[in-house]
Design a protein around this motif. Structure first.
Motif, PDB file in Angstrom:
ATOM      1  N   THR A 171       0.820  -1.216   0.000  1.00 31.82           N
ATOM      2  CA  THR A 171       0.000   0.000   0.000  1.00 31.82           C
ATOM      3  C   THR A 171       0.849   1.259   0.000  1.00 31.82           C
ATOM      4  OG1 THR A 171      -0.138  -0.097   2.431  1.00 31.82           O
ATOM      5  CG2 THR A 171      -1.907  -1.156   1.178  1.00 31.82           C
ATOM      6  N   ASN A 172       2.086   1.127  -0.446  1.00 29.30           N
ATOM      7  CA  ASN A 172       2.976   2.279  -0.508  1.00 29.30           C
ATOM      8  C   ASN A 172       2.397   3.345  -1.427  1.00 29.30           C
ATOM      9  OD1 ASN A 172       5.488   3.661  -2.042  1.00 29.30           O
ATOM     10  ND2 ASN A 172       6.056   3.186   0.058  1.00 29.30           N
ATOM     11  N   GLU A 173       2.552   4.607  -1.026  1.00 30.04           N
ATOM     12  CA  GLU A 173       1.933   5.712  -1.776  1.00 30.04           C
ATOM     13  C   GLU A 173       2.464   5.789  -3.201  1.00 30.04           C
ATOM     14  OE1 GLU A 173       1.334  10.563  -1.416  1.00 30.04           O
ATOM     15  OE2 GLU A 173       2.226   9.411   0.222  1.00 30.04           O
ATOM     16  N   LYS A 174       3.788   5.631  -3.384  1.00 34.88           N
ATOM     17  CA  LYS A 174       4.365   5.712  -4.725  1.00 34.88           C
ATOM     18  C   LYS A 174       3.884   4.567  -5.603  1.00 34.88           C
ATOM     19  CE  LYS A 174       8.567   8.115  -3.249  1.00 34.88           C
ATOM     20  NZ  LYS A 174      10.048   8.057  -3.184  1.00 34.88           N
ATOM     21  N   LYS A 175       3.801   3.375  -4.979  1.00 33.09           N
ATOM     22  CA  LYS A 175       3.356   2.214  -5.755  1.00 33.09           C
ATOM     23  C   LYS A 175       1.896   2.354  -6.145  1.00 33.09           C
ATOM     24  CE  LYS A 175       3.565  -2.822  -5.768  1.00 33.09           C
ATOM     25  NZ  LYS A 175       3.996  -4.036  -5.021  1.00 33.09           N
ATOM     26  N   SER A 176       1.080   2.875  -5.235  1.00 30.39           N
ATOM     27  CA  SER A 176      -0.336   3.045  -5.559  1.00 30.39           C
ATOM     28  C   SER A 176      -0.522   4.060  -6.673  1.00 30.39           C
ATOM     29  CB  SER A 176      -1.108   3.482  -4.308  1.00 30.39           C
ATOM     30  OG  SER A 176      -0.671   4.759  -3.868  1.00 30.39           O
ATOM     31  N   ARG A 177       0.330   5.096  -6.711  1.00 35.14           N
ATOM     32  CA  ARG A 177       0.234   6.061  -7.801  1.00 35.14           C
ATOM     33  C   ARG A 177       0.675   5.436  -9.114  1.00 35.14           C
ATOM     34  NH1 ARG A 177       2.759  11.541  -4.973  1.00 35.14           N
ATOM     35  NH2 ARG A 177       0.958  11.986  -3.621  1.00 35.14           N
ATOM     36  N   ARG A 178       1.715   4.596  -9.046  1.00 33.74           N
ATOM     37  CA  ARG A 178       2.195   3.943 -10.258  1.00 33.74           C
ATOM     38  C   ARG A 178       1.138   3.001 -10.835  1.00 33.74           C
ATOM     39  NH1 ARG A 178       6.475   2.387  -8.262  1.00 33.74           N
ATOM     40  NH2 ARG A 178       6.053   0.204  -7.814  1.00 33.74           N
ATOM     41  N   LEU A 179       0.360   2.370  -9.964  1.00 31.95           N
ATOM     42  CA  LEU A 179      -0.698   1.472 -10.402  1.00 31.95           C
ATOM     43  C   LEU A 179      -2.014   2.206 -10.630  1.00 31.95           C
ATOM     44  CD1 LEU A 179      -0.041  -1.545  -8.009  1.00 31.95           C
ATOM     45  CD2 LEU A 179       0.617  -1.324 -10.416  1.00 31.95           C
ATOM     46  N   LYS A 180      -1.994   3.551 -10.491  1.00 33.72           N
ATOM     47  CA  LYS A 180      -3.171   4.389 -10.704  1.00 33.72           C
ATOM     48  C   LYS A 180      -4.301   4.026  -9.739  1.00 33.72           C
ATOM     49  CE  LYS A 180      -2.127   5.247 -15.570  1.00 33.72           C
ATOM     50  NZ  LYS A 180      -2.627   5.177 -16.964  1.00 33.72           N
ATOM     51  N   LEU A 181      -3.941   3.798  -8.477  1.00 35.42           N
ATOM     52  CA  LEU A 181      -4.927   3.536  -7.440  1.00 35.42           C
ATOM     53  C   LEU A 181      -5.057   4.773  -6.572  1.00 35.42           C
ATOM     54  CD1 LEU A 181      -3.797  -0.047  -6.356  1.00 35.42           C
ATOM     55  CD2 LEU A 181      -5.700   0.529  -7.853  1.00 35.42           C
ATOM     56  N   ARG A 182      -6.223   4.986  -6.012  1.00 36.08           N
ATOM     57  CA  ARG A 182      -6.445   6.139  -5.138  1.00 36.08           C
ATOM     58  C   ARG A 182      -5.695   5.930  -3.838  1.00 36.08           C
ATOM     59  NH1 ARG A 182     -12.387   7.129  -4.157  1.00 36.08           N
ATOM     60  NH2 ARG A 182     -11.594   9.055  -3.268  1.00 36.08           N
ATOM     61  N   THR A 183      -4.862   6.920  -3.470  1.00 36.65           N
ATOM     62  CA  THR A 183      -3.994   6.782  -2.307  1.00 36.65           C
ATOM     63  C   THR A 183      -4.798   6.591  -1.028  1.00 36.65           C
ATOM     64  OG1 THR A 183      -2.346   8.173  -3.392  1.00 36.65           O
ATOM     65  CG2 THR A 183      -2.141   7.868  -1.021  1.00 36.65           C
ATOM     66  N   ARG A 184      -5.849   7.384  -0.838  1.00 42.68           N
ATOM     67  CA  ARG A 184      -6.624   7.296   0.407  1.00 42.68           C
ATOM     68  C   ARG A 184      -7.349   5.967   0.523  1.00 42.68           C
ATOM     69  NH1 ARG A 184      -9.642  13.010   0.178  1.00 42.68           N
ATOM     70  NH2 ARG A 184      -9.768  12.355  -1.980  1.00 42.68           N
ATOM     71  N   ARG A 185      -7.808   5.440  -0.616  1.00 40.82           N
ATOM     72  CA  ARG A 185      -8.451   4.133  -0.581  1.00 40.82           C
ATOM     73  C   ARG A 185      -7.452   3.055  -0.188  1.00 40.82           C
ATOM     74  NH1 ARG A 185      -9.790   0.226  -5.586  1.00 40.82           N
ATOM     75  NH2 ARG A 185     -10.856  -1.411  -4.444  1.00 40.82           N
ATOM     76  N   VAL A 186      -6.238   3.144  -0.746  1.00 40.96           N
ATOM     77  CA  VAL A 186      -5.206   2.151  -0.441  1.00 40.96           C
ATOM     78  C   VAL A 186      -4.821   2.217   1.033  1.00 40.96           C
ATOM     79  CG1 VAL A 186      -2.813   1.499  -0.904  1.00 40.96           C
ATOM     80  CG2 VAL A 186      -4.327   2.063  -2.795  1.00 40.96           C
ATOM     81  N   GLN A 187      -4.718   3.422   1.587  1.00 39.69           N
ATOM     82  CA  GLN A 187      -4.386   3.564   3.009  1.00 39.69           C
ATOM     83  C   GLN A 187      -5.483   2.990   3.894  1.00 39.69           C
ATOM     84  OE1 GLN A 187      -3.668   7.749   3.447  1.00 39.69           O
ATOM     85  NE2 GLN A 187      -1.616   7.664   2.574  1.00 39.69           N
ATOM     86  N   THR A 188      -6.738   3.232   3.538  1.00 38.92           N
ATOM     87  CA  THR A 188      -7.851   2.666   4.305  1.00 38.92           C
ATOM     88  C   THR A 188      -7.824   1.142   4.252  1.00 38.92           C
ATOM     89  OG1 THR A 188      -9.190   4.616   3.798  1.00 38.92           O
ATOM     90  CG2 THR A 188     -10.344   2.663   4.567  1.00 38.92           C
ATOM     91  N   LEU A 189      -7.588   0.594   3.058  1.00 40.53           N
ATOM     92  CA  LEU A 189      -7.522  -0.854   2.908  1.00 40.53           C
ATOM     93  C   LEU A 189      -6.341  -1.427   3.677  1.00 40.53           C
ATOM     94  CD1 LEU A 189      -8.733  -3.318   1.529  1.00 40.53           C
ATOM     95  CD2 LEU A 189      -7.280  -2.873  -0.451  1.00 40.53           C
ATOM     96  N   GLY A 190      -5.229  -0.675   3.717  1.00 38.15           N
ATOM     97  CA  GLY A 190      -4.066  -1.137   4.471  1.00 38.15           C
ATOM     98  C   GLY A 190      -4.352  -1.237   5.960  1.00 38.15           C
ATOM     99  N   ARG A 191      -5.038  -0.244   6.526  1.00 39.72           N
ATOM    100  CA  ARG A 191      -5.387  -0.303   7.949  1.00 39.72           C
ATOM    101  C   ARG A 191      -6.319  -1.472   8.239  1.00 39.72           C
ATOM    102  NH1 ARG A 191      -5.153   5.456   7.528  1.00 39.72           N
ATOM    103  NH2 ARG A 191      -7.326   5.545   6.864  1.00 39.72           N
ATOM    104  N   LEU A 192      -7.262  -1.716   7.327  1.00 44.32           N
ATOM    105  CA  LEU A 192      -8.191  -2.827   7.513  1.00 44.32           C
ATOM    106  C   LEU A 192      -7.455  -4.164   7.473  1.00 44.32           C
ATOM    107  CD1 LEU A 192     -11.073  -3.916   7.774  1.00 44.32           C
ATOM    108  CD2 LEU A 192     -11.250  -3.805   5.286  1.00 44.32           C
ATOM    109  N   LEU A 193      -6.517  -4.315   6.532  1.00 47.17           N
ATOM    110  CA  LEU A 193      -5.758  -5.562   6.428  1.00 47.17           C
ATOM    111  C   LEU A 193      -4.878  -5.773   7.655  1.00 47.17           C
ATOM    112  CD1 LEU A 193      -4.705  -5.488   2.660  1.00 47.17           C
ATOM    113  CD2 LEU A 193      -6.415  -6.950   3.744  1.00 47.17           C
TER     114      LEU A 193
END
Length: 287
Positions: free
Chosen positions: A66-88
Motif C-alpha cells: 500500500t505504498n503511496e508511490k506504488k499506488s500512484r504507479r498502479l493508478k490507485l487512489r492513495t486514500r483508498r489504499v491507506q484505508t484498505l491497508g489499515r483494515l488488512l
C-alpha cells in the motif's frame, strides 16, 4: 483428659506439617518436572515471539503493498489504499492473535477441536441474533473494495454530509463542516454521493444594477476572472451570461471548475474579487 487430647492434637499437627514440608521438598527437587515446565515455558515464549515476528512481517508486506508511490504507479487512489491497508493490518492482528491463543492452549493439553466446534455453534447462534451486525460488516467490506468512498472524502448519505474520518467494519464516522460527528452503521448506507472523486463546478450568480450595459459588465467580469490565480481552480472561470433580468437589476452567472471540496472557497473568492472590481468602477464613475 484435656492435656492428653491437647498433646495428641499437637503431635497430629506436627506430623501434617512435616508431611507437607517433605512433599514440597520432593516436589521442588523433581528435576523431570522442572525440565517439563522449562520446555513448556520455552515453547510458549517461542510461540509468542514467532507470532509477533509474523505479524511484523505481515505489516511490512501490507505497508509495501500500500505504498503511496506504488499506488500512484498502479493508478490507485492513495486514500483508498491507506484505508484498505489499515483494515488488512487489523485483520492480520486478529488472525495472528487467535492462532497464538490456540497454540498456547494446545501446549497445556487442552483439546482445541471441541473448543472450535463450540465456538462454531456459538458463532452460528450469534449470527442469527445479530443479523444487522453481519450486514454492517459485509457492507463495510464492499464499501472499501468497491471504492465507494475513502477516508478524507467529502460525501453525503441520507441527511448526513461531511468528511469521512473513519471507515470501520461496522460503522463509518463522518464529521460535518460545523464540527458534528455522525457515526453511521454501514448497513444503513444505501445511497452515497461522493464529492471528492472528480473536479467540481462552482456556480456563482452575481446581481448587478441595470445602470450598466450587459457587455460592459461581462467584459469587466472577464477581466477580473482572468487575474484570479488560485490553486483550487483547475481552469479559468467563465462568464456564461445573463441568468435573470429585472427592471432595475440583472443576474450574471459565472462558472468555475475547481478541486474537490473547494466550491465554497472558490465561490467566496470570485464574489470578493468581482465585488472589488464593481466598487472600483462605481468609484471611478462618481469621480
Amino acid at each position: 483428659m484435656k492435656p492428653f487430647f491437647a498433646s495428641g492434637q499437637t503431635e497430629s499437627a506436627e506430623n501434617l506439617w512435616e508431611q507437607f514440608v517433605r512433599e514440597m521438598s520432593e516436589f521442588l527437587q523433581d528435576t523431570e518436572m522442572w525440565k517439563d515446565v522449562s520446555f513448556l515455558v520455552l515453547r510458549i515464549v517461542l510461540i509468542c515471539v514467532i507470532s509477533r515476528l509474523a505479524l511484523a512481517v505481515l505489516n511490512r508486506i501490507i505497508d509495501h503493498a500500500t505504498n503511496e508511490k506504488k499506488s500512484r504507479r498502479l493508478k490507485l487512489r492513495t486514500r483508498r489504499v491507506q484505508t484498505l491497508g489499515r483494515l488488512l493490518k487489523n485483520t492480520a492482528s486478529y488472525l495472528i492473535n487467535f492462532i497464538t491463543i490456540l497454540l498456547v492452549l494446545g501446549e497445556f493439553n487442552i483439546q482445541i477441536a471441541p473448543l472450535l466446534a463450540g465456538a462454531g455453534v456459538i458463532g452460528l447462534a450469534i449470527g442469527f441474533g445479530a443479523q444487522s451486525l453481519v450486514k454492517d460488516v459485509i457492507t463495510g467490506f464492499f464499501i472499501i473494495f468497491e471504492d465507494q468512498f475513502a477516508v478524507g472524502d467529502e460525501i453525503q448519505t441520507g441527511s448526513f454530509k461531511g468528511s469521512v474520518e473513519l471507515i470501520g467494519l461496522r460503522s463509518t464516522r463522518i464529521r460535518s463542516w460545523t464540527g458534528e460527528v455522525h457515526i453511521i452503521p454501514n448497513g444503513s448506507i444505501n445511497q452515497v454521493t461522493n464529492f471528492s472523486v472528480n473536479p467540481q463546478l462552482a456556480v456563482i450568480d452575481i446581481t448587478v444594477s441595470s445602470d450598466y450595459t450587459i457587455e460592459e459588465m461581462m467584459s469587466l467580469m472577464r477581466q477580473v476572472l482572468l487575474q484570479i490565480n488560485d490553486l483550487n481552480l483547475t481552469a479559468a472561470p467563465e462568464v456564461l451570461g445573463v441568468q435573470t433580468l429585472a427592471p432595475s437589476q440583472m443576474t450574471i452567472r459565472i462558472t468555475a471548475k475547481c478541486r474537490p471540496n473547494t466550491v465554497g472557497e472558490v465561490t467566496r473568492l470570485v464574489n470578493t474579487e468581482v465585488k472589488k472590481a464593481l466598487e472600483a468602477k462605481q468609484a471611478s464613475v462618481i469621480d
